[in-house]
Design a protein around this motif. Structure first.
Motif, PDB file in Angstrom:
ATOM      1  N   ASP A  61      29.488  61.373  65.769  1.00  0.00           N
ATOM      2  CA  ASP A  61      28.058  61.082  65.698  1.00  0.00           C
ATOM      3  C   ASP A  61      27.277  62.277  65.153  1.00  0.00           C
ATOM      4  O   ASP A  61      26.308  62.109  64.405  1.00  0.00           O
ATOM      5  N   LEU A  62      27.696  63.468  65.528  1.00  0.00           N
ATOM      6  CA  LEU A  62      27.034  64.682  65.039  1.00  0.00           C
ATOM      7  C   LEU A  62      27.229  64.838  63.534  1.00  0.00           C
ATOM      8  O   LEU A  62      26.284  65.153  62.791  1.00  0.00           O
ATOM      9  N   MET A  63      28.462  64.617  63.072  1.00  0.00           N
ATOM     10  CA  MET A  63      28.754  64.705  61.635  1.00  0.00           C
ATOM     11  C   MET A  63      27.969  63.647  60.857  1.00  0.00           C
ATOM     12  O   MET A  63      27.444  63.918  59.771  1.00  0.00           O
ATOM     13  N   ASN A  64      27.861  62.456  61.419  1.00  0.00           N
ATOM     14  CA  ASN A  64      27.128  61.381  60.760  1.00  0.00           C
ATOM     15  C   ASN A  64      25.643  61.719  60.664  1.00  0.00           C
ATOM     16  O   ASN A  64      25.005  61.519  59.622  1.00  0.00           O
ATOM     17  N   PHE A  65      25.081  62.249  61.762  1.00  0.00           N
ATOM     18  CA  PHE A  65      23.667  62.624  61.769  1.00  0.00           C
ATOM     19  C   PHE A  65      23.405  63.755  60.775  1.00  0.00           C
ATOM     20  O   PHE A  65      22.410  63.727  60.032  1.00  0.00           O
ATOM     21  N   ALA A  66      24.294  64.742  60.748  1.00  0.00           N
ATOM     22  CA  ALA A  66      24.119  65.884  59.853  1.00  0.00           C
ATOM     23  C   ALA A  66      24.183  65.470  58.385  1.00  0.00           C
ATOM     24  O   ALA A  66      23.554  66.094  57.524  1.00  0.00           O
ATOM     25  N   PHE A  67      24.929  64.418  58.096  1.00  0.00           N
ATOM     26  CA  PHE A  67      25.016  63.930  56.716  1.00  0.00           C
ATOM     27  C   PHE A  67      23.875  62.975  56.390  1.00  0.00           C
ATOM     28  O   PHE A  67      23.247  63.066  55.334  1.00  0.00           O
ATOM     29  N   THR A  92      25.956  54.683  55.151  1.00  0.00           N
ATOM     30  CA  THR A  92      26.673  53.646  55.905  1.00  0.00           C
ATOM     31  C   THR A  92      28.158  53.699  55.597  1.00  0.00           C
ATOM     32  O   THR A  92      28.999  53.645  56.509  1.00  0.00           O
ATOM     33  N   ILE A  93      28.500  53.835  54.327  1.00  0.00           N
ATOM     34  CA  ILE A  93      29.912  53.927  53.944  1.00  0.00           C
ATOM     35  C   ILE A  93      30.541  55.187  54.532  1.00  0.00           C
ATOM     36  O   ILE A  93      31.673  55.168  55.028  1.00  0.00           O
ATOM     37  N   TYR A  94      29.794  56.282  54.504  1.00  0.00           N
ATOM     38  CA  TYR A  94      30.280  57.530  55.103  1.00  0.00           C
ATOM     39  C   TYR A  94      30.514  57.358  56.606  1.00  0.00           C
ATOM     40  O   TYR A  94      31.545  57.758  57.149  1.00  0.00           O
ATOM     41  N   GLY A  95      29.547  56.718  57.303  1.00  0.00           N
ATOM     42  CA  GLY A  95      29.690  56.499  58.742  1.00  0.00           C
ATOM     43  C   GLY A  95      30.863  55.605  59.081  1.00  0.00           C
ATOM     44  O   GLY A  95      31.577  55.833  60.061  1.00  0.00           O
ATOM     45  N   ILE A  96      31.083  54.568  58.270  1.00  0.00           N
ATOM     46  CA  ILE A  96      32.242  53.695  58.475  1.00  0.00           C
ATOM     47  C   ILE A  96      33.531  54.488  58.294  1.00  0.00           C
ATOM     48  O   ILE A  96      34.482  54.347  59.069  1.00  0.00           O
ATOM     49  N   GLY A  97      33.551  55.339  57.273  1.00  0.00           N
ATOM     50  CA  GLY A  97      34.730  56.183  57.049  1.00  0.00           C
ATOM     51  C   GLY A  97      35.020  57.098  58.228  1.00  0.00           C
ATOM     52  O   GLY A  97      36.179  57.273  58.622  1.00  0.00           O
ATOM     53  N   LEU A 102      38.329  58.152  63.052  1.00  0.00           N
ATOM     54  CA  LEU A 102      38.464  58.273  64.499  1.00  0.00           C
ATOM     55  C   LEU A 102      39.508  57.290  65.032  1.00  0.00           C
ATOM     56  O   LEU A 102      40.327  57.633  65.889  1.00  0.00           O
ATOM     57  N   VAL A 103      39.493  56.069  64.514  1.00  0.00           N
ATOM     58  CA  VAL A 103      40.496  55.075  64.916  1.00  0.00           C
ATOM     59  C   VAL A 103      41.893  55.547  64.539  1.00  0.00           C
ATOM     60  O   VAL A 103      42.845  55.407  65.321  1.00  0.00           O
ATOM     61  N   ARG A 104      42.019  56.138  63.362  1.00  0.00           N
ATOM     62  CA  ARG A 104      43.321  56.679  62.940  1.00  0.00           C
ATOM     63  C   ARG A 104      43.783  57.788  63.878  1.00  0.00           C
ATOM     64  O   ARG A 104      44.960  57.870  64.244  1.00  0.00           O
TER      65      ARG A 104
END
Length: 197
Positions: A61-67, A92-97, A102-104
């Motif tokens: 979440d932090l990485m997503n917010f920072a981007f 959105t594509i970045y957040g999905i990635g 994380l799932v991986r």
């Protein structure tokens, strides 16, 4: 539903909202499919929490917010609304990635495998989009009233999606999955109907 809504956004606005709302058509056309794509990672957060990976979840979440924050702000200040929409698509594509990563990390399922497991849904979406585009470009667009055309387009899209999913499932050899479960439920319903009839 999200992708389908994006494909009929022009008709939706024209029929139900009116001409003064025409500027929101591109907004719907971009945001509706993006929200649909987020369904790919709907189970990622519960998966992380169930496995005690809240620290990884926080880091994601932090990485997503920072981007997301600088990209959206840059899009807004440089290009206005079109920039915000483009930034929303990219983030959105970045957040999905990030969620797929994380799932991986939790399960060992690669990003390719996660996307590969959705191949029939992606294929059905392509068939639905082609069906809607062809229908809207056909003679019905000039013959039917706009309200009727809107409703028929939705029906065409839904039928194309279901038929596409079924066709791709049959071509794949009827593997276990949502299609097999749906067919089992349909079979049970038909059997009960026959007994009562």
């Amino acid at each position: 539903a999200g992708v389908g809504f994006g494909l009929v956004a022009d008709q939706f606005v024209n029929v139900l909202l009116g001409e003064k709302w025409l500027p929101i058509i591109p907004i719907i056309q971009i945001l509706a499919p993006l929200l649909a794509l987020e369904a790919l990672i709907a189970s990622a957060k519960p998966l992380a929490m169930a496995n005690g990976r809240t620290r990884d979840l926080f880091r994601r979440d932090l990485m997503n917010f920072a981007f997301r924050t600088p990209v959206v702000l840059a899009g807004l200040f440089l290009f206005g609304l079109p920039g915000v929409l483009a930034a929303r698509a990219v983030t959105t594509i970045y957040g999905i990635g990030l969620f797929m990563w994380l799932v991986r990390k939790i399960t060992g399922i690669t990003l390719f495998q996660q996307l590969h497991d959705c191949r029939r849904s992606f294929g059905a979406l392509a068939i639905m989009a082609a069906g809607i585009f062809l229908f809207k470009a056909g003679p019905a667009a000039h013959l039917l009233p706009s309200g009727v055309m809107f409703m028929v387009t939705i029906a065409v899209g839904g039928l194309c999606y279901v038929a596409g999913h079924l066709l791709l499932w049959l071509m794949a050899g009827r593997p276990q999955g949502p299609e097999a479960e749906a067919m089992s439920i349909l079979s049970n319903v038909l059997q009960r109907y026959r007994r009562t009839a």
